[in-house]
Scaffold this motif. Structure first.
Motif, PDB file in Angstrom:
ATOM      1  N   ILE A   5      46.383  30.532  45.002  1.00 22.82           N
ATOM      2  CA  ILE A   5      45.598  31.188  46.050  1.00 22.82           C
ATOM      3  C   ILE A   5      44.235  31.591  45.495  1.00 22.82           C
ATOM      4  CG2 ILE A   5      45.461  33.227  47.535  1.00 22.82           C
ATOM      5  CD1 ILE A   5      48.537  33.131  47.716  1.00 22.82           C
ATOM      6  N   GLY A   6      44.236  32.191  44.305  1.00 26.19           N
ATOM      7  CA  GLY A   6      42.977  32.585  43.680  1.00 26.19           C
ATOM      8  C   GLY A   6      42.081  31.395  43.399  1.00 26.19           C
ATOM      9  N   PHE A   7      42.679  30.270  43.016  1.00 26.89           N
ATOM     10  CA  PHE A   7      41.868  29.079  42.751  1.00 26.89           C
ATOM     11  C   PHE A   7      41.196  28.589  44.026  1.00 26.89           C
ATOM     12  CE2 PHE A   7      40.939  24.619  42.391  1.00 26.89           C
ATOM     13  CZ  PHE A   7      40.312  24.553  41.153  1.00 26.89           C
ATOM     14  N   TYR A   8      41.970  28.482  45.096  1.00 26.27           N
ATOM     15  CA  TYR A   8      41.370  28.044  46.366  1.00 26.27           C
ATOM     16  C   TYR A   8      40.243  28.987  46.779  1.00 26.27           C
ATOM     17  CZ  TYR A   8      44.893  24.446  47.374  1.00 26.27           C
ATOM     18  OH  TYR A   8      45.666  23.312  47.351  1.00 26.27           O
ATOM     19  N   ALA A   9      40.450  30.289  46.595  1.00 19.41           N
ATOM     20  CA  ALA A   9      39.400  31.253  46.961  1.00 19.41           C
ATOM     21  C   ALA A   9      38.154  31.050  46.109  1.00 19.41           C
ATOM     22  CB  ALA A   9      39.924  32.683  46.807  1.00 19.41           C
ATOM     23  N   SER A  10      38.345  30.694  44.831  1.00 13.45           N
ATOM     24  CA  SER A  10      37.183  30.510  43.947  1.00 13.45           C
ATOM     25  C   SER A  10      36.325  29.325  44.352  1.00 13.45           C
ATOM     26  CB  SER A  10      37.644  30.348  42.494  1.00 13.45           C
ATOM     27  OG  SER A  10      38.209  29.060  42.254  1.00 13.45           O
ATOM     28  N   THR A  11      36.887  28.387  45.099  1.00 11.18           N
ATOM     29  CA  THR A  11      36.092  27.239  45.564  1.00 11.18           C
ATOM     30  C   THR A  11      35.133  27.623  46.676  1.00 11.18           C
ATOM     31  OG1 THR A  11      37.627  26.479  47.312  1.00 11.18           O
ATOM     32  CG2 THR A  11      38.072  25.745  45.055  1.00 11.18           C
ATOM     33  N   LEU A  12      35.368  28.767  47.317  1.00 13.33           N
ATOM     34  CA  LEU A  12      34.542  29.188  48.452  1.00 13.33           C
ATOM     35  C   LEU A  12      33.435  30.155  48.057  1.00 13.33           C
ATOM     36  CD1 LEU A  12      37.314  29.730  51.154  1.00 13.33           C
ATOM     37  CD2 LEU A  12      35.778  27.784  50.917  1.00 13.33           C
ATOM     38  N   VAL A  13      33.439  30.600  46.795  1.00 11.93           N
ATOM     39  CA  VAL A  13      32.413  31.530  46.328  1.00 11.93           C
ATOM     40  C   VAL A  13      31.148  30.746  46.011  1.00 11.93           C
ATOM     41  CG1 VAL A  13      31.811  33.268  44.617  1.00 11.93           C
ATOM     42  CG2 VAL A  13      34.180  33.068  45.411  1.00 11.93           C
ATOM     43  N   LYS A  14      30.052  31.130  46.637  1.00 13.46           N
ATOM     44  CA  LYS A  14      28.799  30.387  46.502  1.00 13.46           C
ATOM     45  C   LYS A  14      27.919  31.013  45.428  1.00 13.46           C
ATOM     46  CE  LYS A  14      25.177  28.239  49.306  1.00 13.46           C
ATOM     47  NZ  LYS A  14      25.684  26.877  49.066  1.00 13.46           N
ATOM     48  N   ASP A  15      27.407  30.167  44.545  1.00 14.88           N
ATOM     49  CA  ASP A  15      26.501  30.645  43.506  1.00 14.88           C
ATOM     50  C   ASP A  15      25.281  31.307  44.148  1.00 14.88           C
ATOM     51  OD1 ASP A  15      25.372  31.094  41.029  1.00 14.88           O
ATOM     52  OD2 ASP A  15      24.511  29.079  40.870  1.00 14.88           O
ATOM     53  N   GLY A  16      24.869  32.444  43.600  1.00 13.69           N
ATOM     54  CA  GLY A  16      23.755  33.186  44.176  1.00 13.69           C
ATOM     55  C   GLY A  16      24.167  34.081  45.323  1.00 13.69           C
ATOM     56  N   GLY A  17      25.479  34.213  45.548  1.00 11.83           N
ATOM     57  CA  GLY A  17      25.970  34.966  46.692  1.00 11.83           C
ATOM     58  C   GLY A  17      26.452  36.358  46.343  1.00 11.83           C
ATOM     59  N   THR A  18      27.311  36.878  47.225  1.00 13.76           N
ATOM     60  CA  THR A  18      27.789  38.256  47.184  1.00 13.76           C
ATOM     61  C   THR A  18      29.305  38.255  47.242  1.00 13.76           C
ATOM     62  OG1 THR A  18      25.799  38.960  48.358  1.00 13.76           O
ATOM     63  CG2 THR A  18      27.648  40.508  48.340  1.00 13.76           C
ATOM     64  N   LEU A  19      29.939  39.176  46.516  1.00 15.35           N
ATOM     65  CA  LEU A  19      31.400  39.185  46.437  1.00 15.35           C
ATOM     66  C   LEU A  19      31.947  40.577  46.691  1.00 15.35           C
ATOM     67  CD1 LEU A  19      33.944  37.483  45.712  1.00 15.35           C
ATOM     68  CD2 LEU A  19      33.622  38.229  43.340  1.00 15.35           C
ATOM     69  N   GLN A  20      32.987  40.638  47.522  1.00 12.37           N
ATOM     70  CA  GLN A  20      33.787  41.850  47.711  1.00 12.37           C
ATOM     71  C   GLN A  20      35.238  41.501  47.420  1.00 12.37           C
ATOM     72  OE1 GLN A  20      35.780  42.340  51.087  1.00 12.37           O
ATOM     73  NE2 GLN A  20      36.889  43.935  49.984  1.00 12.37           N
ATOM     74  N   LEU A  21      35.927  42.401  46.702  1.00 12.46           N
ATOM     75  CA  LEU A  21      37.309  42.169  46.282  1.00 12.46           C
ATOM     76  C   LEU A  21      38.148  43.414  46.494  1.00 12.46           C
ATOM     77  CD1 LEU A  21      37.037  40.371  42.816  1.00 12.46           C
ATOM     78  CD2 LEU A  21      37.947  39.399  44.915  1.00 12.46           C
ATOM     79  N   GLY A  22      39.463  43.206  46.572  1.00 12.42           N
ATOM     80  CA  GLY A  22      40.394  44.309  46.590  1.00 12.42           C
ATOM     81  C   GLY A  22      41.267  44.287  45.355  1.00 12.42           C
ATOM     82  N   ILE A  23      42.123  45.321  45.240  1.00  8.85           N
ATOM     83  CA  ILE A  23      42.980  45.453  44.071  1.00  8.85           C
ATOM     84  C   ILE A  23      44.198  44.556  44.217  1.00  8.85           C
ATOM     85  CG2 ILE A  23      44.418  47.321  44.963  1.00  8.85           C
ATOM     86  CD1 ILE A  23      44.228  48.635  42.179  1.00  8.85           C
ATOM     87  N   GLY A  24      44.818  44.228  43.092  1.00  7.59           N
ATOM     88  CA  GLY A  24      46.059  43.477  43.125  1.00  7.59           C
ATOM     89  C   GLY A  24      45.955  42.136  42.437  1.00  7.59           C
ATOM     90  N   SER A  25      47.097  41.454  42.345  1.00  8.86           N
ATOM     91  CA  SER A  25      47.157  40.203  41.595  1.00  8.86           C
ATOM     92  C   SER A  25      46.386  39.080  42.268  1.00  8.86           C
ATOM     93  CB  SER A  25      48.616  39.791  41.394  1.00  8.86           C
ATOM     94  OG  SER A  25      49.277  39.618  42.626  1.00  8.86           O
ATOM     95  N   LEU A  26      46.245  39.110  43.599  1.00 10.97           N
ATOM     96  CA  LEU A  26      45.484  38.049  44.265  1.00 10.97           C
ATOM     97  C   LEU A  26      43.996  38.169  43.931  1.00 10.97           C
ATOM     98  CD1 LEU A  26      47.229  37.812  47.756  1.00 10.97           C
ATOM     99  CD2 LEU A  26      47.433  36.267  45.817  1.00 10.97           C
ATOM    100  N   GLY A  27      43.485  39.382  43.899  1.00 15.05           N
ATOM    101  CA  GLY A  27      42.097  39.570  43.502  1.00 15.05           C
ATOM    102  C   GLY A  27      41.878  39.194  42.048  1.00 15.05           C
ATOM    103  N   ALA A  28      42.823  39.579  41.174  1.00 16.49           N
ATOM    104  CA  ALA A  28      42.718  39.233  39.760  1.00 16.49           C
ATOM    105  C   ALA A  28      42.780  37.730  39.564  1.00 16.49           C
ATOM    106  CB  ALA A  28      43.834  39.924  38.976  1.00 16.49           C
TER     107      ALA A  28
END
Length: 736
Positions: free
Chosen positions: A244-267
């Motif tokens: 799940i984390g890997f798939y999410a990392s494909t959607l993060v755009k360089d030069g962008g903004t990130l918000q995360l929550g606590i837990g193993s999925l965020g880690a």
């Protein structure tokens, strides 16, 4: 000790006396969410209320943290030494313990707007006193409740070249908005008390989090309050979480903004983002093996596959420890500035962090400064590092040491002099992370205390009214926030997701609350308001309930946290569903595509019966491999634990505790049903450690020499659990 004319009291009883003297015996106490509760002070005030029934105490807060204790005898044996090691030196919140045991006195009421997940699921009193509110509305609701006392743990400024100041550190989130409102109340004649508790274990943060100590009416300081901070241990990241984390990392755009929550999925996302940045070949190999570009083109269209050359900016109500790892890896380094015009020019590539005469020319062209420069221009340029701090403006000229410079930017000689003597090197004052509060592992707090002054200044702990939504007049306007939050990815978790596109994150359909809305709704809504932003909901496709595997993607559910009209991106271990702007049939089908294959046909049948999917549609063969076995295979082919370890950022559990924890979890699953309990007990009676393989583990549980039937049974159960984790049965339903 006296600071700024106000005493620091060393006796909690005197502090309580002063609070009652100021506001009387009807006290509505506002406490910070999570870490920032001043435990010594709160315990003293709560004990006074227990001793004096004339006091009416109403506590309004969120996330009242307690050390885990375990429910069953085995869990208590397991958690006891662990809790003593992590929390033994930390005073316990007495009101929270009494809430848990349903023994609050009648003159005390506790209302929370966010629970530690599942902690009060079966606590009727807390379910009845729960207040459902968005995080950004908590201050409003506090004021409506009549809050007259606020108490908070703070970090002193003496050791940080900030005498007379204290840092709200872990919790400026609500306090920055609340304290001015209390002073307005006081000015109108209503008594209030603002109380602080000094703790030097609390990391110092400046910027918005640093306020004058004289904003507090009472300050408690004593060596007894220099206790360690309550920590949240690192949890293991499973293969499912990693995917799940890997798939999410494909959607993060360089030069962008990130918000995360606590837990193993965020880690898991943080780990994959670091892998993408530092070991891009390995990351791309996984990307290709999972056929992400072919199956989920959103990742190519709006995400990225390369390292983070421009870097990311963090804007998250919760500063999780993952942000520090992103900073250390060189990913969290895109700095934003507190001027919308300047930030827009940076975004457009008109200027960059390196200062030159071209920077002045662009600013002049955009009419942000004049030529010749005026005093206000010079002050503004110095604030952003474009002119050096040593520059003075006198008599219409720049003074640099013995040099006097003309400020006419059209004059060649003046330009050369300004360039050689007055220009700064790089823009200054930028922020790489805005956070509202933090809670994390013990190691995280130590890292925060050890931050260099430069890195600490790149973090601004501030109000959730700034972070969680766009419309706020006190902490930044909408245009500024939009200019900073380019290509935002707001990544949150859910428990369930309906085929119509609604997220279930905080409660059950019978009305019981698991946790709370917090800021999730704000971030999802903001993703639909900001250009180029996306809301990403992550969830595991299944869960084990009473020994049965059930789907977390459901046809419908009697409660939702995020309504379906705010549907956007959903990720499970089986892929990415892009739902934004899609017709209902496509939304239903895209979610079925990333559901576990054991439930796909049933979900499709319900959708077709309701007329939401064409009756002629059949599940493509390419969708039907969503199984735990396929996850195990994909995980192994992706490098398994070599590239995706269970604890990439360290752990608080020992090797023995990990082994025992797995064994106890196995037993918990097996005994979830009445039949399972009977079968497990029969198996336990036959379980033996004849070769003494588990001697040390049994010693850790205090069961090496059991006495009495209960202890003997517990020993056999532990042995059985350990045997099952070494030789799991092949049921076809086990999690990868």
């Amino acid at each position: 000790m006296t600071v700024n004319g106000r005493p620091r009291l060393s006796d909690t009883e005197r502090c309580v006396d002063e609070v009652i003297r100021r506001v009387g015996k009807t006290i509505t106490l506002g406490l910070p969410l999570g870490l920032g509760k001043p435990t010594r002070l709160v315990n003293a005030l709560y004990q006074r209320a227990k001793d004096d029934p004339e006091i009416n105490l109403h506590i309004f807060t969120a996330l009242s943290l307690l050390a885990p204790s375990g429910a069953s005898s085995l869990e208590k044996r397991f958690m006891g030494p662990f809790a003593e090691r992590l929390y033994g030196d930390i005073p316990e919140l007495q009101y929270a313990r009494d809430v848990l045991k349903n023994r609050l006195p009648p003159n005390v009421q506790v209302s929370e707007f966010f629970f530690k997940a599942g902690s009060y699921l079966n606590n009727r009193n807390q379910q009845q006193q729960y207040i459902s509110t968005n995080y950004t509305h908590a201050v409003r609701d506090l004021m409506n409740l009549g809050v007259n006392v606020v108490a908070q743990m703070v970090s002193p400024g003496e050791l940080h070249d900030a005498p007379g100041m204290v840092s709200l550190s872990c919790n400026p989130d609500l306090s920055l908005d609340l304290l001015p409102l209390l002073r307005e109340m006081e000015a109108s004649g209503a008594p209030v008390a603002i109380v602080g508790e000094i703790n030097r274990q609390l990391p110092w943060f400046g910027r918005d989090a640093a306020i004058a100590e004289d904003q507090f009416d009472v300050m408690f300081e004593h060596q007894a309050s220099e206790y360690p901070l309550f920590s949240a241990p690192q949890m293991a990241i499973s293969s499912v979480d990693h995917l799940i984390g890997f798939y999410a990392s494909t959607l993060v755009k360089d030069g962008g903004t990130l918000q995360l929550g606590i837990g193993s999925l965020g880690a898991a996302l943080v780990h994959s983002a670091i892998l993408r940045h530092k070991n891009n070949d390995a990351w791309r190999a996984v990307f290709d093996r999972l056929k992400v570009a072919e199956c989920f083109p959103l990742a190519v269209r709006e995400g990225g596959v390369g390292p983070f050359e421009k870097g990311l900016y963090g804007c998250s109500e919760m500063m999780v420890d993952g942000f520090l790892y992103l900073m250390e890896a060189g990913i969290l380094r895109r700095e934003v500035h507190d001027n919308a015009d300047l930030q827009t020019l940076i975004n457009d590539g008109e200027i960059d962090e390196q200062v030159s005469l071209a920077t002045l020319d662009v600013l002049r062209r955009e009419e942000l400064i004049d030529s010749p420069m005026r005093a206000r221009d010079v002050a503004w340029l110095q604030r952003h590092g474009i002119l050096q701090d040593a520059v003075d403006f006198k008599g219409g000229r720049l003074r640099v040491g013995e040099h006097s410079l003309d400020t006419n930017l059209d004059d060649i000689e003046s330009r050369e002099a300004i360039a050689s003597l007055a220009l700064g090197e790089r823009l200054t004052g930028g922020v790489a992370l805005h956070g509202g509060f933090y809670v994390g592992p013990k190691k995280f707090y130590q890292s925060l205390r050890e931050l260099s002054d430069t890195d600490r200044d790149r973090i601004c702990m501030t109000s959730v009214s700034f972070i969680n939504h766009l419309y706020d007049h006190q902490f930044g306007d909408q245009r500024l926030k939009a200019s900073q939050r380019v290509h935002s990815r707001f990544i949150n978790t859910a428990m369930m997701y309906t085929l119509s596109g609604a997220a279930v994150s905080d409660g059950l359909e019978d009305g019981r609350v698991i946790s709370g809305v917090g800021g999730q709704y704000n971030f999802v809504s903001m993703a639909h308001e900001l250009p180029d932003a996306r809301s990403i909901i992550t969830l595991r496709s299944t869960r084990n309930t009473k020994g049965t595997v059930v789907s977390n993607i459901v046809f419908n559910y009697g409660h939702c946290t995020i309504p379906r009209h705010l549907r956007d991106v959903v990720i499970t271990e089986y892929g990415i569903a892009d739902l934004r702007g899609q017709p209902d049939e496509q939304v239903y089908l895209r979610l079925i595509r990333i559901a576990d294959s054991r439930f796909q046909r049933g979900l499709l049948s319900q959708a077709q019966k309701a007329g939401k999917v064409d009756a002629a549609f059949r599940l493509p063969a390419s969708w039907l491999n969503n199984t735990p076995e396929s996850i195990a295979k994909a995980f192994a082919e992706a490098g398994g634990k070599d590239w995706f370890p269970a604890f990439p950022f360290g752990r608080d559990f020992t090797d023995q505790e990990l082994a025992l924890g797995q064994a106890l979890n196995k037993l918990k699953v097996k005994t979830a049903t009445r039949r399972g309990k009977v079968v497990t007990l029969l198996q336990a009676f036959r379980a033996k450690d004849e070769q003494g393989r588990y001697t040390e583990l049994l010693q850790r549980m205090g069961l090496s020499q059991p006495s009495g039937l209960r202890e003997k049974l517990d020993q056999r159960l532990v042995i059985l659990g350990l045997q099952l984790t070494e030789n799991p049965p092949d049921t076809g339903n086990s999690k990868a």
